[in-house]
Design an enzyme around this catalytic site. Structure first.
Site, mmCIF file in Angstrom:
data_model
loop_
_atom_site.group_PDB
_atom_site.id
_atom_site.type_symbol
_atom_site.label_atom_id
_atom_site.label_comp_id
_atom_site.label_asym_id
_atom_site.label_seq_id
_atom_site.Cartn_x
_atom_site.Cartn_y
_atom_site.Cartn_z
ATOM 1 N N HIS A 41 92.178 37.153 29.641
ATOM 2 C CA HIS A 41 91.992 37.493 28.228
ATOM 3 C C HIS A 41 92.727 36.490 27.338
ATOM 4 C CE1 HIS A 41 91.790 40.458 24.782
ATOM 5 N NE2 HIS A 41 92.835 39.726 24.407
ATOM 6 N N GLU A 42 93.994 36.233 27.663
ATOM 7 C CA GLU A 42 94.797 35.321 26.855
ATOM 8 C C GLU A 42 94.338 33.872 26.986
ATOM 9 O OE1 GLU A 42 97.058 35.848 24.436
ATOM 10 O OE2 GLU A 42 96.304 37.865 24.747
ATOM 11 N N HIS A 45 91.871 33.092 24.409
ATOM 12 C CA HIS A 45 92.453 32.726 23.119
ATOM 13 C C HIS A 45 92.950 31.283 23.135
ATOM 14 C CE1 HIS A 45 92.185 36.756 21.645
ATOM 15 N NE2 HIS A 45 93.094 37.251 22.473
#
Length: 273
Positions: A41-42, A45
């Protein structure tokens, strides 16, 4: 803490606490899966930020996502910020699609795949809540900044997020420890951001050069701000919008325009340059 490609990667103490609980309760595999999901998920980003030329300084992983610290030199537009924020939940969506495909094909442990899908869905949906510093809060703040002055966007998004954090703690009811811990983290983060609002606004003013350069390059229409000559300087600066360049029309007591001032001159005066 480890350093990868110049980015500091660390675990938040909340993650460490949950890790200890998982070992004691025999759920280490679930935690490892959760860690992998949060990491991917990170990374969504991080990759999105790097693709638009934004420097990522550090990433701290939490059980429900993470906090990425980026350097904004005035080039992080609202659209870029929204894209970076949505890149995390997008990774969860991709992992859900892959896991569903494996389930339909009959590959892998079906019970684990179900857990994997549910964990991704929970993390993605939770992060899309319109509360800072979650992804949904960042999307909402960036969207609001297109319509409201940036100072008031920071002010009210922070206040709303503080109130929402208190509601999350209340939803835990003192019985759901994970909800209480998450709510406490959100409250602490938002309270800290709210206290740092003056510094964030000063950083916003110091990075206005990129907006001026874009205005010169594209010939975009400057947004007028009309103010009486007696109006305090900081009150005028608080009317600046994020992605727009401004001319300030100064009026005398009779309502006549006595000066037209570009925003750089006001900013220079404010900082005493």
């Amino acid at each position: 803490m480890i350093r990868i490609l110049g980015i500091d990667l660390s675990l938040h103490p909340l993650f460490v606490i949950i890790m200890l609980f998982s070992v004691l309760t025999g759920q280490f595999l679930e935690l490892l899966t959760l860690f992998t999901i949060v990491l991917i998920h990170e990374l969504g980003h991080v990759v999105a930020a790097l693709l638009v030329g934004v420097t990522v300084k550090s990433v701290q992983l939490l059980p429900f996502g993470g906090v990425a610290v980026i350097e904004d030199h005035g080039r992080l537009t609202a659209s870029r910020e929204i894209g970076i924020a949505l890149a995390g939940p997008l990774q969860n969506g991709i992992m859900i699609v892959i896991a569903l495909g494996l389930q339909q094909a009959g590959y892998g442990n079906q019970e684990f795949l179900t857990y994997f899908i549910n964990a991704n869905a929970i993390i993605a949906l939770f992060n899309l809540l319109p509360v800072l510093p979650l992804d949904g809060g960042k999307v909402l703040q960036a969207t609001v900044s297109l319509f409201l002055p940036y100072y008031y966007t920071l002010l009210w998004s922070g206040r709303v997020s503080v109130a929402a954090s208190i509601l999350v703690i209340g939803a835990g009811g003192g019985l759901r420890l994970n909800m209480v811990m998450i709510g406490a983290f959100l409250l602490y983060s938002n309270f800290t951001d709210h206290r740092n609002l003056p510094y964030r606004f000063v950083a916003f003013l110091m990075n206005r050069e990129a907006v001026y350069e874009y205005h010169l390059r594209t010939g975009s229409v400057a947004r007028p701000i009309v103010a009486l000559s007696a109006k305090p300087l900081d009150a005028i600066l608080r009317l600046f919008k994020r992605n727009q360049y401004h001319f300030i029309y100064v009026l005398n007591g009779k309502g006549n325009v006595v000066a037209v001032v570009p925003e750089q001159r006001l900013i220079s005066t404010y900082f005493g340059i």
